[in-house]
Design a protein around this motif. Structure first.
Motif, PDB file in Angstrom:
ATOM      1  N   ALA A 135      37.451  49.250   3.539  1.00  0.00           N
ATOM      2  CA  ALA A 135      36.271  49.164   2.680  1.00  0.00           C
ATOM      3  C   ALA A 135      36.315  47.838   1.937  1.00  0.00           C
ATOM      4  O   ALA A 135      37.301  47.524   1.264  1.00  0.00           O
ATOM      5  CB  ALA A 135      36.219  50.329   1.688  1.00  0.00           C
ATOM      6  N   ASN A 136      35.258  47.058   2.073  1.00  0.00           N
ATOM      7  CA  ASN A 136      35.126  45.794   1.355  1.00  0.00           C
ATOM      8  C   ASN A 136      34.243  46.051   0.141  1.00  0.00           C
ATOM      9  O   ASN A 136      33.039  46.251   0.276  1.00  0.00           O
ATOM     10  CB  ASN A 136      34.493  44.749   2.277  1.00  0.00           C
ATOM     11  CG  ASN A 136      34.195  43.438   1.567  1.00  0.00           C
ATOM     12  OD1 ASN A 136      34.653  43.201   0.452  1.00  0.00           O
ATOM     13  ND2 ASN A 136      33.417  42.580   2.215  1.00  0.00           N
ATOM     14  N   ILE A 137      34.816  46.054  -1.044  1.00  0.00           N
ATOM     15  CA  ILE A 137      34.021  46.375  -2.232  1.00  0.00           C
ATOM     16  C   ILE A 137      33.438  45.118  -2.877  1.00  0.00           C
ATOM     17  O   ILE A 137      32.819  45.191  -3.931  1.00  0.00           O
ATOM     18  CB  ILE A 137      34.836  47.177  -3.266  1.00  0.00           C
ATOM     19  CG1 ILE A 137      35.985  46.366  -3.837  1.00  0.00           C
ATOM     20  CG2 ILE A 137      35.341  48.464  -2.645  1.00  0.00           C
ATOM     21  CD1 ILE A 137      36.696  47.077  -4.991  1.00  0.00           C
ATOM     22  N   ASP A 138      33.615  43.972  -2.222  1.00  0.00           N
ATOM     23  CA  ASP A 138      33.075  42.708  -2.746  1.00  0.00           C
ATOM     24  C   ASP A 138      31.653  42.441  -2.271  1.00  0.00           C
ATOM     25  O   ASP A 138      30.800  42.017  -3.039  1.00  0.00           O
ATOM     26  CB  ASP A 138      33.957  41.534  -2.328  1.00  0.00           C
ATOM     27  CG  ASP A 138      35.346  41.599  -2.934  1.00  0.00           C
ATOM     28  OD1 ASP A 138      35.438  41.952  -4.126  1.00  0.00           O
ATOM     29  OD2 ASP A 138      36.322  41.309  -2.228  1.00  0.00           O
ATOM     30  N   GLY A 139      31.411  42.625  -0.983  1.00  0.00           N
ATOM     31  CA  GLY A 139      30.119  42.249  -0.430  1.00  0.00           C
ATOM     32  C   GLY A 139      29.891  42.859   0.929  1.00  0.00           C
ATOM     33  O   GLY A 139      30.659  43.706   1.407  1.00  0.00           O
ATOM     34  N   ASP A 140      28.831  42.426   1.595  1.00  0.00           N
ATOM     35  CA  ASP A 140      28.459  42.939   2.909  1.00  0.00           C
ATOM     36  C   ASP A 140      29.143  42.118   4.002  1.00  0.00           C
ATOM     37  O   ASP A 140      29.285  40.900   3.882  1.00  0.00           O
ATOM     38  CB  ASP A 140      26.943  42.854   3.115  1.00  0.00           C
ATOM     39  CG  ASP A 140      26.161  43.727   2.150  1.00  0.00           C
ATOM     40  OD1 ASP A 140      26.793  44.477   1.373  1.00  0.00           O
ATOM     41  OD2 ASP A 140      24.920  43.667   2.174  1.00  0.00           O
ATOM     42  N   PHE A 141      29.519  42.781   5.078  1.00  0.00           N
ATOM     43  CA  PHE A 141      30.038  42.140   6.275  1.00  0.00           C
ATOM     44  C   PHE A 141      28.948  42.123   7.342  1.00  0.00           C
ATOM     45  O   PHE A 141      28.453  43.180   7.736  1.00  0.00           O
ATOM     46  CB  PHE A 141      31.235  42.922   6.834  1.00  0.00           C
ATOM     47  CG  PHE A 141      32.577  42.477   6.332  1.00  0.00           C
ATOM     48  CD1 PHE A 141      32.725  41.418   5.468  1.00  0.00           C
ATOM     49  CD2 PHE A 141      33.725  43.143   6.748  1.00  0.00           C
ATOM     50  CE1 PHE A 141      33.970  41.018   5.008  1.00  0.00           C
ATOM     51  CE2 PHE A 141      34.982  42.758   6.306  1.00  0.00           C
ATOM     52  CZ  PHE A 141      35.105  41.694   5.431  1.00  0.00           C
ATOM     53  N   LEU A 142      28.559  40.934   7.805  1.00  0.00           N
ATOM     54  CA  LEU A 142      27.781  40.820   9.032  1.00  0.00           C
ATOM     55  C   LEU A 142      28.764  40.429  10.118  1.00  0.00           C
ATOM     56  O   LEU A 142      29.382  39.362  10.047  1.00  0.00           O
ATOM     57  CB  LEU A 142      26.664  39.781   8.906  1.00  0.00           C
ATOM     58  CG  LEU A 142      25.677  39.673  10.077  1.00  0.00           C
ATOM     59  CD1 LEU A 142      24.350  39.066   9.624  1.00  0.00           C
ATOM     60  CD2 LEU A 142      26.221  38.864  11.258  1.00  0.00           C
ATOM     61  N   ILE A 143      28.939  41.284  11.116  1.00  0.00           N
ATOM     62  CA  ILE A 143      29.916  41.089  12.181  1.00  0.00           C
ATOM     63  C   ILE A 143      29.172  40.784  13.473  1.00  0.00           C
ATOM     64  O   ILE A 143      28.285  41.545  13.881  1.00  0.00           O
ATOM     65  CB  ILE A 143      30.792  42.339  12.364  1.00  0.00           C
ATOM     66  CG1 ILE A 143      31.499  42.691  11.046  1.00  0.00           C
ATOM     67  CG2 ILE A 143      31.794  42.144  13.488  1.00  0.00           C
ATOM     68  CD1 ILE A 143      32.213  44.032  11.070  1.00  0.00           C
ATOM     69  N   CYS A 144      29.508  39.670  14.120  1.00  0.00           N
ATOM     70  CA  CYS A 144      28.891  39.293  15.390  1.00  0.00           C
ATOM     71  C   CYS A 144      29.979  39.204  16.453  1.00  0.00           C
ATOM     72  O   CYS A 144      30.917  38.415  16.321  1.00  0.00           O
ATOM     73  CB  CYS A 144      28.145  37.966  15.265  1.00  0.00           C
ATOM     74  SG  CYS A 144      27.232  37.491  16.757  1.00  0.00           S
ATOM     75  N   ALA A 145      29.875  40.025  17.500  1.00  0.00           N
ATOM     76  CA  ALA A 145      30.905  40.077  18.534  1.00  0.00           C
ATOM     77  C   ALA A 145      30.741  38.928  19.520  1.00  0.00           C
ATOM     78  O   ALA A 145      29.629  38.613  19.942  1.00  0.00           O
ATOM     79  CB  ALA A 145      30.842  41.410  19.268  1.00  0.00           C
ATOM     80  N   GLN A 146      31.877  38.310  19.902  1.00  0.00           N
ATOM     81  CA  GLN A 146      31.858  37.246  20.909  1.00  0.00           C
ATOM     82  C   GLN A 146      32.626  37.651  22.160  1.00  0.00           C
ATOM     83  O   GLN A 146      32.222  37.342  23.265  1.00  0.00           O
ATOM     84  CB  GLN A 146      32.442  35.957  20.314  1.00  0.00           C
ATOM     85  CG  GLN A 146      32.327  34.733  21.207  1.00  0.00           C
ATOM     86  CD  GLN A 146      33.449  34.611  22.223  1.00  0.00           C
ATOM     87  OE1 GLN A 146      34.606  34.920  21.914  1.00  0.00           O
ATOM     88  NE2 GLN A 146      33.135  34.173  23.439  1.00  0.00           N
ATOM     89  N   GLU A 147      33.742  38.325  22.001  1.00  0.00           N
ATOM     90  CA  GLU A 147      34.499  38.826  23.149  1.00  0.00           C
ATOM     91  C   GLU A 147      35.044  40.198  22.822  1.00  0.00           C
ATOM     92  O   GLU A 147      35.511  40.443  21.708  1.00  0.00           O
ATOM     93  CB  GLU A 147      35.644  37.877  23.514  1.00  0.00           C
ATOM     94  CG  GLU A 147      36.430  38.335  24.723  1.00  0.00           C
ATOM     95  CD  GLU A 147      37.374  37.281  25.275  1.00  0.00           C
ATOM     96  OE1 GLU A 147      38.326  37.655  25.991  1.00  0.00           O
ATOM     97  OE2 GLU A 147      37.149  36.088  25.004  1.00  0.00           O
ATOM     98  N   GLY A 148      34.985  41.098  23.792  1.00  0.00           N
ATOM     99  CA  GLY A 148      35.486  42.443  23.607  1.00  0.00           C
ATOM    100  C   GLY A 148      34.437  43.398  23.071  1.00  0.00           C
ATOM    101  O   GLY A 148      33.526  42.998  22.344  1.00  0.00           O
ATOM    102  N   HIS A 149      34.566  44.675  23.449  1.00  0.00           N
ATOM    103  CA  HIS A 149      33.673  45.722  22.977  1.00  0.00           C
ATOM    104  C   HIS A 149      34.353  46.499  21.860  1.00  0.00           C
ATOM    105  O   HIS A 149      35.543  46.815  21.952  1.00  0.00           O
ATOM    106  CB  HIS A 149      33.315  46.673  24.112  1.00  0.00           C
ATOM    107  CG  HIS A 149      32.422  46.064  25.152  1.00  0.00           C
ATOM    108  ND1 HIS A 149      31.531  46.807  25.888  1.00  0.00           N
ATOM    109  CD2 HIS A 149      32.267  44.784  25.568  1.00  0.00           C
ATOM    110  CE1 HIS A 149      30.874  46.017  26.728  1.00  0.00           C
ATOM    111  NE2 HIS A 149      31.325  44.786  26.552  1.00  0.00           N
TER     112      HIS A 149
END
Length: 500
Positions: A190-204
């Protein structure tokens, strides 16, 4: 309130299109699909950006007409999760009610644990471990830990490149990469600081959240908001080398769809293409769970004897979501001149300056170029925004330099003069201007920010993949001083000088 339907079914055409995607030839409209996800994705979703949503894993688990009954259905506990202040405007209100077997408060006390030494959150100028780069940087592909070596999961595989601001004052942004080789085992983050935008480049990736599951594969992104617990597992079948991608962490703001203005009601990233998880309680895991909480750049842990993913139903507006970048509806010039990159904005995160976003997330994929009597490639420019580019897939080159490869990145600080000075680009001055495809078999993301980044030691010293900054002298040969050799121009200059 919108209760969206889930989707099932996949056609042979879609499976064929996915095989094409695996060879880097794919566009969503070729899929002819009857569901909104690719065939590898086993999960069901609700659609629509910014909607009020609801979901229940078993019928009747969601209370009707109130949020917190004296006794919730099936003996569940009501728990509110907020992402905005209680008095926020309706348009900016972010809150959800979760109905779970055990409240999240049932855990041991938090204790400081060994964290991730390459995770950085403070980018205040007084920190002498940070580096100002007023020009350009390039990184070759970031290294994924070998699967034959020690296990590295998502929490330990995050590496901070740079950022601006500080989460404690709810102001700023950080750019990270992730590279890991194993799943999180009985562990939530849990990141209680801010939002994570995660963009995948390799791997599912199979991402489990308190709201349900999201499946993420290359050229897809997801947003997991501040405070939401989640687990990241590698889908081994589709991830022989492990997993790698990019994370944009924002503090004090949220991702929104850009306004469309004269474009009208549709275009760019359409609201209906954003997908939210459906409730899915974990009934199979056993043993103790570790809940890791990140605050600033420190990790803290608490422990509990049950899964944190025990939510049977939920409703609200504060919900994670995912988006397939190949669904982006490109807009472009059909007359003259290259359009500014803002026309490729997928999501935007506002800053306190209404005219300068903290970050715009842009995408560049296969599209048509038909502009006439004009120089079609991007013109040379010195933008006030800083630019961070990352290639998800496609051929080498086309970014900061010829080392711009999938899994790497490049950066230009604000007002740094740049543009592509190569044979292909400069040849565009003399090419026959027929309709042509650009960005074929490739997909690149770009982050534009009103902030110039401060970079970490890992980014500029220890990553092992930083490329040389030197601009090849051959680039100058490709952009000679033609004005100085233009006879008519020189004649006019001489005449002007004599007249003065």
């Amino acid at each position: 309130m919108c209760m969206m339907r889930a989707y099932n079914g996949v056609t042979d055409n879609f499976a064929s299109a996915t095989r094409e995607f695996n060879t880097r030839k794919f566009h969503w409209t070729d899929a002819k699909s009857k569901k909104p996800t690719r065939p590898e994705d086993p999960h069901q979703y609700l659609s629509g950006f910014g909607n009020e949503l609801e979901s229940e894993f078993i019928a009747g688990a969601l209370p009707i007409g109130q949020n917190s009954p004296q006794i919730c259905p099936y003996g569940l506990y009501a728990e509110q999760l907020t992402g905005s202040s209680f008095a926020a405007s309706r348009a900016n209100m972010a809150r959800s009610f979760l109905y779970r077997r055990r409240p999240a408060a049932v855990h041991t006390s938090l204790e400081r644990i060994e964290g991730n030494t390459t995770f950085t959150a403070s980018f205040l100028p007084s920190d002498d471990s940070l580096h100002v780069v007023p020009s350009q940087l390039s990184w070759r592909a970031f290294q994924i830990p070998d699967k034959s070596g020690p296990e590295v999961d998502f929490t330990q595989g995050i590496r901070t490149l740079g950022g601006s601001g500080h989460p404690n004052i709810r102001e700023g942004i950080a750019y990270h990469i992730y590279a890991f080789n194993s799943s999180m085992k009985n562990k939530a983050f849990a990141n209680i600081d801010g939002d994570f935008l995660i963009c995948a480049q390799e791997g599912h990736l199979n991402i489990t959240t308190e709201f349900g599951h999201m499946y993420l594969q290359p050229s897809e992104l997801c947003v997991i908001q501040r405070g939401i617990r989640f687990n990241v597992a590698i889908v081994e079948e589709h991830s022989p080398n492990g997993a790698r991608g990019y994370i944009i962490e924002t503090w004090g703001t949220k991702w929104e769809l850009p306004e469309l203005g004269p474009l009208g009601g549709y275009g760019l990233a359409n609201s209906r293409d954003f997908l939210h998880p459906t409730a899915s309680i974990d009934t199979t895991s056993t043993g103790s769970w570790t809940i890791i909480t990140k605050q600033v750049d420190k990790y803290y842990a608490s422990y509990q004897d049950h899964s944190p993913f025990d939510v049977v139903a939920w409703h609200g507006t504060f919900v994670p979501y995912k988006y397939d970048l190949t669904k982006f509806a490109y807009q472009n010039s059909v007359a003259v001149d290259h359009t500014d990159p803002s026309i490729n904005t997928v999501l935007t995160a506002k800053s306190r300056d209404p005219d300068a976003p903290l970050c715009d997330f842009l995408v560049f994929g296969p599209r048509w170029d038909v502009a006439e009597n004009t120089f079609r490639p991007p013109y040379f420019h010195r933008n006030c925004a800083s630019e961070f580019l990352a290639k998800i897939y496609g051929p080498t080159g086309g970014g900061r330099s010829e080392v711009f490869v999938p899994g790497g990145a490049s950066y230009e600080a604000g007002h740094t003069p740049h543009g592509n000075a190569d044979q292909r680009t400069m040849g565009a001055m003399h090419m026959e201007l027929k309709p042509m495809r650009v960005g074929e078999n490739s997909l690149t993301i770009m982050l534009e920010s009103c902030r110039s980044l401060m970079f970490t030691n890992w980014a500029v010293k220890d990553s092992g993949v930083l490329a040389a900054e030197d601009i090849p002298l051959a680039a100058w040969d490709l952009v000679p001083d033609r004005f100085g050799k233009d006879e008519e121009a020189q004649k006019l200059l001489r005449a002007r000088s004599c007249a003065m």
